[in-house]
Scaffold this motif. Structure first.
Motif, PDB file in Angstrom:
ATOM      1  N   PHE A   1       0.972  -1.573   0.064  1.00 29.31           N
ATOM      2  CA  PHE A   1      -0.188  -0.103   0.071  1.00 29.31           C
ATOM      3  C   PHE A   1       0.889   1.312   0.153  1.00 29.31           C
TER       4      PHE A   1
ATOM      5  N   HIS B   1      -5.454  -3.396  -5.603  1.00 26.15           N
ATOM      6  CA  HIS B   1      -6.716  -3.994  -4.866  1.00 26.15           C
ATOM      7  C   HIS B   1      -6.666  -3.756  -3.311  1.00 26.15           C
ATOM      8  N   ASN B   2      -8.037  -4.036  -2.671  1.00 29.57           N
ATOM      9  CA  ASN B   2      -8.105  -3.669  -1.367  1.00 29.57           C
ATOM     10  C   ASN B   2      -7.354  -4.585  -0.504  1.00 29.57           C
ATOM     11  N   TYR B   3      -7.379  -4.214   0.914  1.00 29.23           N
ATOM     12  CA  TYR B   3      -6.949  -5.318   1.687  1.00 29.23           C
ATOM     13  C   TYR B   3      -7.638  -6.625   2.037  1.00 29.23           C
TER      14      TYR B   3
END
Length: 327
Positions: free
Chosen positions: A177, A188-190
């Protein structure tokens, strides 16, 4: 014979013939846990599965319609295309994007109802390293600056550890990140990364972390699948960049692949060999190129149009969205 597959008893046979980590059974399970629909289709010779196709199904916002995505499978036969088309008609799919794991060696599409996609997701090119070569041969094939940077990192005391653990994942995701923010990249997100890691960590996922003075400075989330190592995700710190930790990390990833029986190392995506140095992807393309890679062109991206009336308006909306997001 072609049929839908839901029985997990076929998982081992499925994975033997799957062509890419994104076609692995575990990847499908991970996507289902993210709330994404997964459709598994098999081509059979009697009771023996001979080809596998794992498609994810994504909703079109504010509508009852969907888009199918079939990434990095083998090339579907015309019979499988017909099966997918019929499935799409029965389940409100507007189109299915198909991006085969097939290299472009004068490949000609033979299926008339597939069109070149105006909105590809995978890059048209990747870079590949032959891991059957000896370490001496691999080093000799690298660009001189890359070899120098590897030696510099070693001299400075950078070390690399495999950390396919919860701790290792958290180190990786923090650096990932940080890199996304620094490079203005919408990754992409966590939840996406954590779910993938959780489902793949006992079979496919591997995390490598580079340290300098006990500080993690770079990390990779690698996939090992059917004799191929893949480098889809990486991150690095803005600290200690002068010690060239990322260079040593890539070299150690190559050695990790060799030690675990991999025959090649697919670096996931790249510009073409004639890339423009002003392109925003030129930095990581040049970085990968330094390791003695071979540029490989894939066959590209195709759309199987199921709903002709809605396809063009949806593509227009997608292009506007990409332009707005700077994708």
């Amino acid at each position: 014979m072609i049929r839908l597959i839901q029985d997990e008893a076929l998982k081992a046979e499925w994975n033997k013939i799957a062509t890419h980590p994104m076609q692995s059974w575990e990847w499908g399970v991970a996507r289902e846990k993210m709330g994404v629909g997964v459709v598994r289709v098999g081509e059979f010779d009697g009771e023996v599965i001979i080809s596998s196709f794992q498609m994810t199904v994504h909703s079109v916002p504010y509508s009852p319609f969907y888009i199918g995505y079939l990434p990095r499978s083998s090339m579907p036969s015309s019979q499988t295309i017909k099966f997918l088309e019929d499935y799409g008609k029965n389940h409100n799919l507007i189109y299915i994007k198909i991006e085969p794991n097939l290299r472009n060696s004068n490949f000609k599409i033979q299926i008339s109802n597939l069109i070149n996609s105006p909105t590809p997701l995978f890059p048209a090119w990747t870079q590949v390293i032959d891991l059957t070569k000896s370490e001496t041969e691999l080093l000799a094939k690298m660009k001189p600056k890359t070899r120098y940077n590897i030696k510099l990192a070693q001299k400075k005391g950078v070390t690399v550890r495999e950390m396919t653990t919860e701790e290792g994942f958290e180190i990786f995701i923090k650096l990932y990140f940080e890199t996304c923010k620094r490079q203005h990249y919408a990754g992409h997100n966590y939840n996406y990364h954590k779910t993938l890691f959780t489902e793949l960590k006992n079979t496919i996922s591997h995390v490598l972390v580079a340290y300098y003075n006990d500080t993690p400075i770079a990390a990779y989330h690698l996939f090992k699948f059917n004799d191929v190592l893949y480098y889809p995700y990486g991150g690095s710190s803005d600290q200690y960049r002068e010690v060239m930790g990322a260079n040593l990390l890539m070299w150690e990833a190559m050695k990790f692949g060799k030690a675990n029986g991999c025959k090649s190392f697919d670096l996931w995506g790249s510009l073409s060999p004639a890339y423009d140095s002003n392109n925003i992807w030129s930095g990581f393309t040049r970085f990968k190129e330094g390791f003695g890679t071979r540029f490989v062109e894939m066959v590209g991206s195709y759309d199987l149009v199921v709903n002709n009336l809605l396809y063009k308006p949806l593509i227009l909306v997608q292009k506007i969205r990409e332009k707005f997001l700077g994708a």
